[in-house]
Design a protein around this motif. Structure first.
Motif, PDB file in Angstrom:
ATOM      1  N   GLU A  12       0.846  -1.151   0.020  1.00 27.34           N
ATOM      2  CA  GLU A  12      -0.218   0.025   0.127  1.00 27.34           C
ATOM      3  C   GLU A  12       0.773   1.187  -0.021  1.00 27.34           C
ATOM      4  OE1 GLU A  12      -4.003   0.904   2.232  1.00 27.34           O
ATOM      5  OE2 GLU A  12      -2.449   1.168   3.532  1.00 27.34           O
ATOM      6  N   VAL A  13       2.024   1.207   0.685  1.00 31.02           N
ATOM      7  CA  VAL A  13       3.030   2.433   0.784  1.00 31.02           C
ATOM      8  C   VAL A  13       3.610   2.826  -0.764  1.00 31.02           C
ATOM      9  CG1 VAL A  13       5.127   3.319   1.435  1.00 31.02           C
ATOM     10  CG2 VAL A  13       3.602   2.214   3.169  1.00 31.02           C
ATOM     11  N   ALA A  18       3.483   5.318  -6.051  1.00 22.46           N
ATOM     12  CA  ALA A  18       3.191   5.460  -7.447  1.00 22.46           C
ATOM     13  C   ALA A  18       2.060   6.173  -8.113  1.00 22.46           C
ATOM     14  CB  ALA A  18       2.891   4.303  -7.862  1.00 22.46           C
ATOM     15  N   GLU A  19       1.089   6.267  -7.319  1.00 22.57           N
ATOM     16  CA  GLU A  19      -0.031   7.159  -7.506  1.00 22.57           C
ATOM     17  C   GLU A  19       0.485   8.542  -7.411  1.00 22.57           C
ATOM     18  OE1 GLU A  19      -4.655   8.198  -6.220  1.00 22.57           O
ATOM     19  OE2 GLU A  19      -3.542   6.384  -5.286  1.00 22.57           O
ATOM     20  N   LYS A  20       1.011   9.202  -6.610  1.00 19.13           N
ATOM     21  CA  LYS A  20       1.347  10.538  -6.314  1.00 19.13           C
ATOM     22  C   LYS A  20       2.443  10.732  -7.176  1.00 19.13           C
ATOM     23  CE  LYS A  20       0.400  11.584  -1.346  1.00 19.13           C
ATOM     24  NZ  LYS A  20       1.261  11.479  -0.119  1.00 19.13           N
ATOM     25  N   ALA A  28       4.545  -6.918  -7.174  1.00 20.43           N
ATOM     26  CA  ALA A  28       3.944  -6.380  -8.408  1.00 20.43           C
ATOM     27  C   ALA A  28       3.735  -4.601  -8.141  1.00 20.43           C
ATOM     28  CB  ALA A  28       2.600  -6.751  -8.698  1.00 20.43           C
ATOM     29  N   ALA A  29       3.423  -4.085  -6.894  1.00 22.01           N
ATOM     30  CA  ALA A  29       3.567  -2.801  -6.603  1.00 22.01           C
ATOM     31  C   ALA A  29       4.678  -2.171  -6.715  1.00 22.01           C
ATOM     32  CB  ALA A  29       3.005  -2.558  -5.149  1.00 22.01           C
ATOM     33  N   CYS A  30       5.765  -2.774  -6.567  1.00 24.65           N
ATOM     34  CA  CYS A  30       7.260  -2.345  -6.890  1.00 24.65           C
ATOM     35  C   CYS A  30       7.633  -2.171  -8.252  1.00 24.65           C
ATOM     36  CB  CYS A  30       8.359  -3.136  -5.928  1.00 24.65           C
ATOM     37  SG  CYS A  30       8.244  -2.964  -4.205  1.00 24.65           S
ATOM     38  N   HIS A  31       7.230  -3.471  -9.125  1.00 24.14           N
ATOM     39  CA  HIS A  31       7.495  -3.127 -10.349  1.00 24.14           C
ATOM     40  C   HIS A  31       6.468  -2.299 -10.997  1.00 24.14           C
ATOM     41  CE1 HIS A  31       8.856  -7.532 -10.267  1.00 24.14           C
ATOM     42  NE2 HIS A  31       9.899  -6.854  -9.859  1.00 24.14           N
ATOM     43  N   ASP A  32       5.303  -1.668 -10.490  1.00 23.22           N
ATOM     44  CA  ASP A  32       4.272  -0.858 -11.114  1.00 23.22           C
ATOM     45  C   ASP A  32       4.811   0.612 -11.064  1.00 23.22           C
ATOM     46  OD1 ASP A  32       1.942  -0.432 -12.503  1.00 23.22           O
ATOM     47  OD2 ASP A  32       1.129   0.342 -10.851  1.00 23.22           O
TER      48      ASP A  32
END
Length: 834
Positions: A233-234, A239-241, A340-344
């Motif tokens: 989530e972090v 990524a979103e920001k 996946a969050a890190c890769h994204d």
């Protein structure tokens, strides 16, 4: 009870296929290790989906294949008929992420196994496979001995252990997990023009390139949730920001600016028999009449494991599964989702797994066959890397774990992988096994690749003179594509002490000369912990605490492991891959946390007695959020607690860790635990302390304490390196230069000069590593270097400040000099275009 899946049943034809395959593997290999490597790929539980297969018999849509290596059963003469596979099918609504202890009734079925040599095999229909949404059936091997006593064998290569390594494993559908992972395109692009990576010298498989800079993270304390889902989530928020162009919060910047993350071990851990019980059979089984099929109902008290540990106390069994204590859902998908969050991210982050297969906790002997274990070792059990099948299974554990999607592997304590030579009677470094680890390839999303390989290796440790004798290059020389931890990165470095940067100059110089395949930096889980173990009151046989770093011990320690000078040294000038520790980035307390050891619990706490000097301020102790457990034991102030901790440490030394005598000694002093202490009281105190430190070290408590200017500048240092990937390479012996000013004259001033390989840019670096303020300029550094006949001529014109530590003012004299005054921990980088 009866579930919708019916009764698990052995498929005779499919089991025959397994047996035939086993026999053909053995027949096709003259080498037992080669055969074991192939056999080990089908050990454990594998979901076989035949819905799209033309050769399937009617009704055979899918099944599960089970395999166990069981040499102990053969050695003990247990007949094949006495061995069965126990399958425990849970209620459909059982939540494996629930940490509350509750009684659950499982459908219990037993299926016969086929023995081939030292192995047992079976193909079984009507077995529930676990997914993101569903808890699958649990399984274990059971057998009766000659006395009729029943025993269980757990699967050491399982993919999921929702109730811990000491409970039955879960049948889990790994193919479905791979097919649905969110970062499939990342892996499909490996080796293509979209995602260029190097190729192996042995084949055409892509090898993941090293990161530019890396962050080390302990998942259990990195977020309030203490889970991989919380960590994902972090990075999803970052990524979103970043995509929206929004500013990150200061605490978020501590996680950002890197293209590599090393997560501390995510393997299942040992458990404390006195404190932990996440799987406990509550009732005798009750037979349920199901016509021709008879199943048992087994009631068990279960809970998702909650353990406090820094990650290295593994039992090796179930190594291939994620640690359920950091899976808040109890689902292995969390590990994939984090990756996946890190890769994204807009700039993808490579994820490196910290693999600790150099030892097993003592309780590992309860779960592993004796053939896995050589004997007692420094950290518990010494593993036997020469036993062919054990050797193969260790490598299979590594392969399966890395196939969750890791980009790189860091081999913890590679110098601990030693084996016994019966001819010499001595132990030797098992480089052959380390080479086998390097040969393991990964396959994710249909792409086979070779991971970035990193070894922590300080050989000839534990030889007494290891710090002088180690080259930290033994494995790089054997595997030129690999990386090692540098000497500055190793555990025993203590930059909070005065003269550290002067006395360690020879090692820092080596980073410049041949550090291109090293991980560098001074802050990690080991070094910060070692810093907190120093007795700052010692007046002899140790350098004094550096008085220039800060006011008081906590500020001194924070500055020692996070200052502009050291950050810029590794990120903006020296070769290699700089690595930071997120706790050091945020200046958050970190120590040794472990509630998994009933034997050495109190001793470990006594070893951490100096933590109160270095990491705890009076206002921290007074904060209602912290140290609640030791406060409940009666400690009202930090000073009172410090007095007791020092006495506890002395009692350990004086009694050679005799808890009863220690309790008697400490009963005589004025302390809030009372005047009739027992060993049990000391153990209870130890657990309270460990859990309080674990809570104290959680990064979520410290978000609002982050400094805007410092966090902004640190991310600028990381971006400086990302803009200059050429800094990875060793300094050129003809054109580059790195030195310190000597005599030091009260200041350890490092400075250096580098030229980009294409000649497009030159950098001039200067840092006050420790000591009184010093004034420097390009002209001053050029003049100092001119006294060295081996130094290149450093230009004096055309320089402009490229990166300047906060608080440093650049003054321009009438002659155009860009002079600065650097205090301890401050640095500057100038740049020019030739």
């Amino acid at each position: 009870m009866r579930t919708e899946y019916g009764t698990p049943t052995q498929l005779q034809d499919r089991t025959d296929d397994l047996v035939s395959w086993h026999e053909s593997v053995v027949a096709n290999h003259n080498d037992s290790f080669a055969a074991a490597k192939e056999l080990s790929t089908r050990l454990g539980a594998h979901v076989v989906d035949r819905r799209d297969s033309d050769d399937r018999p009617d009704g055979d849509s899918s099944h599960v294949e089970f395999g166990f290596w069981t040499p102990e059963l053969v050695d003990e003469g247990v007949p094949e008929s006495a061995v069965e596979l126990e399958i425990l099918t849970p209620p459909a609504d059982l939540d494996p992420g629930d940490t509350d202890h509750r009684e659950v009734t499982f459908q219990r079925d037993r299926v016969p196994m086929r023995r081939v040599g030292e192995y047992h095999w079976a193909a079984v229909a009507d077995v529930r496979a676990g997914t993101r949404e569903t808890l699958g059936s649990l399984y274990q091997l059971v057998y009766e001995d000659d006395d009729g006593e029943e025993h269980t064998i757990q699967d050491p290569v399982s993919y999921s252990v929702p109730f811990g390594a000491f409970a039955p494993a879960e049948v889990y559908d790994l193919d479905r997990l791979d097919e649905t992972r969110a970062d499939r395109e990342y892996f499909e692009a490996l080796g293509t023009d979209d995602e260029p990576v190097s190729t192996s010298e042995d084949d055409d498989l892509p090898r993941i390139d090293p990161a530019t800079s890396m962050l080390e993270i302990h998942p259990g304390t990195a977020t309030e949730r203490g889970s991989l889902a919380g960590l994902a989530e972090v990075y999803e928020g970052i990524a979103e920001k970043q995509r929206a162009g929004d500013d990150l919060e200061p605490w978020e910047r501590a996680f950002a600016g890197y293209d590599g993350i090393q997560v501390m071990p995510v393997e299942p851990l040992t458990e404390n028999e006195e404190e932990h019980d996440f799987w406990s059979v509550a009732d005798d089984p009750e037979e349920v009449d199901a016509g021709d099929d008879a199943s048992d109902a087994l009631t068990v008290e279960v809970a998702r494991p909650e353990m406090i540990n820094w990650g290295y106390d593994i039992v090796v069994s179930a190594f291939s599964a994620p640690n359920p204590a950091i899976l808040e859902s109890g689902r292995p998908d969390e590990l994939v989702d984090f990756i996946a969050a890190c890769h994204d991210l807009p700039r993808p982050i490579k994820v490196v797994f910290d693999v600790a297969l150099g030892h097993a906790d003592n309780r590992g002997a309860e779960l592993l066959s004796d053939r896995y274990i050589l004997g007692p070792g420094m950290y518990g059990k010494h593993l036997d890397y020469t036993e062919p099948t054990a050797r193969a299974v260790f490598l299979e554990m590594q392969r399966r774990k890395m196939n969750f999607g890791a980009d790189g592997i860091r081999v913890d304590g590679a110098q601990d992988f030693t084996s016994y030579d019966p001819e010499t009677g001595e132990m030797y470094h098992d480089d052959d096994f380390l080479a086998e680890m390097d040969r393991v390839t990964q396959e994710v999303a249909g792409t086979e690749y070779r991971p970035w390989m990193i070894y922590e290796d300080g050989r000839p440790w534990p030889r007494e003179d290891w710090e002088l004798a180690s080259s930290y290059r033994a494995l790089i020389e054997q595997h030129p594509h690999s990386f090692q931890w540098s000497p500055i990165t190793f555990a025993h470095n203590t930059p909070a002490l005065l003269t550290f940067w002067a006395t360690k100059w020879w090692r820092v110089r080596e980073v410049g000369e041949f550090g291109g395949n090293w991980l560098t930096g001074i802050a990690n889980h080991d070094t910060v912990r070692r810093g907190t173990q120093i007795d700052p009151t010692v007046e002899f046989n140790q350098s004094p605490v550096n008085p220039y770093l800060g006011e008081g011990y906590p500020e001194t320690l924070d500055e020692a492991y996070d200052n502009a000078a050291s950050s810029m040294l590794f990120h903006c000038f020296l070769p290699g891959v700089p690595m930071d520790f997120v706790h050091a980035n945020m200046r958050v307390p970190w120590g040794f946390v472990r509630d998994t050891d009933p034997t050495w619990n109190v001793k470990v706490v006594s070893d951490e007695s100096k933590f109160l000097y270095w990491q705890v301020r009076d206002e921290d102790f007074e904060d209602d959020r912290f140290f609640c457990r030791v406060k409940d034991l009666g400690f009202d102030s930090r000073e009172e607690l410090l007095t007791f901790m020092n006495a506890l440490s002395s009692a350990v030394s004086a009694t050679d860790y005799d808890l009863d005598v220690m309790a008697e000694m400490l009963s005589a002093m004025d302390q809030p635990l009372g005047d009739d202490l027992s060993a049990a009281d000391l153990e209870a105190y130890g657990y309270a302390w460990m859990r309080d430190v674990h809570d104290f070290a959680n990064l979520s408590h410290w978000h609002d304490a982050q400094d805007e200017d410092r966090s902004t500048f640190r991310i600028q240092t990381r971006e400086f390196r990302h803009d200059r990937p050429w800094l990875l390479s060793d300094l050129d012996e003809d054109d580059d230069y790195f030195t310190y000013r000597h005599p030091t004259d009260g200041t350890v001033l490092y400075y250096g000069f580098r030229t980009a390989p294409d000649g497009s840019e030159q950098l001039l670096f200067a840092a006050n590593m420790e000591g009184v303020p010093v004034r420097v300029s390009p002209e001053y550094l050029a003049e100092d270097a001119s006294e060295d006949a081996n130094a290149p001529a450093i230009p004096t014109d055309g320089w402009e400040p490229a990166l300047v530590a906060p608080g440093v003012e650049v003054s321009v004299s009438g002659a155009g000099s860009l002079a600065v005054e650097l205090d301890t921990g401050e640095a500057i980088v100038w740049r020019r275009e030739p």
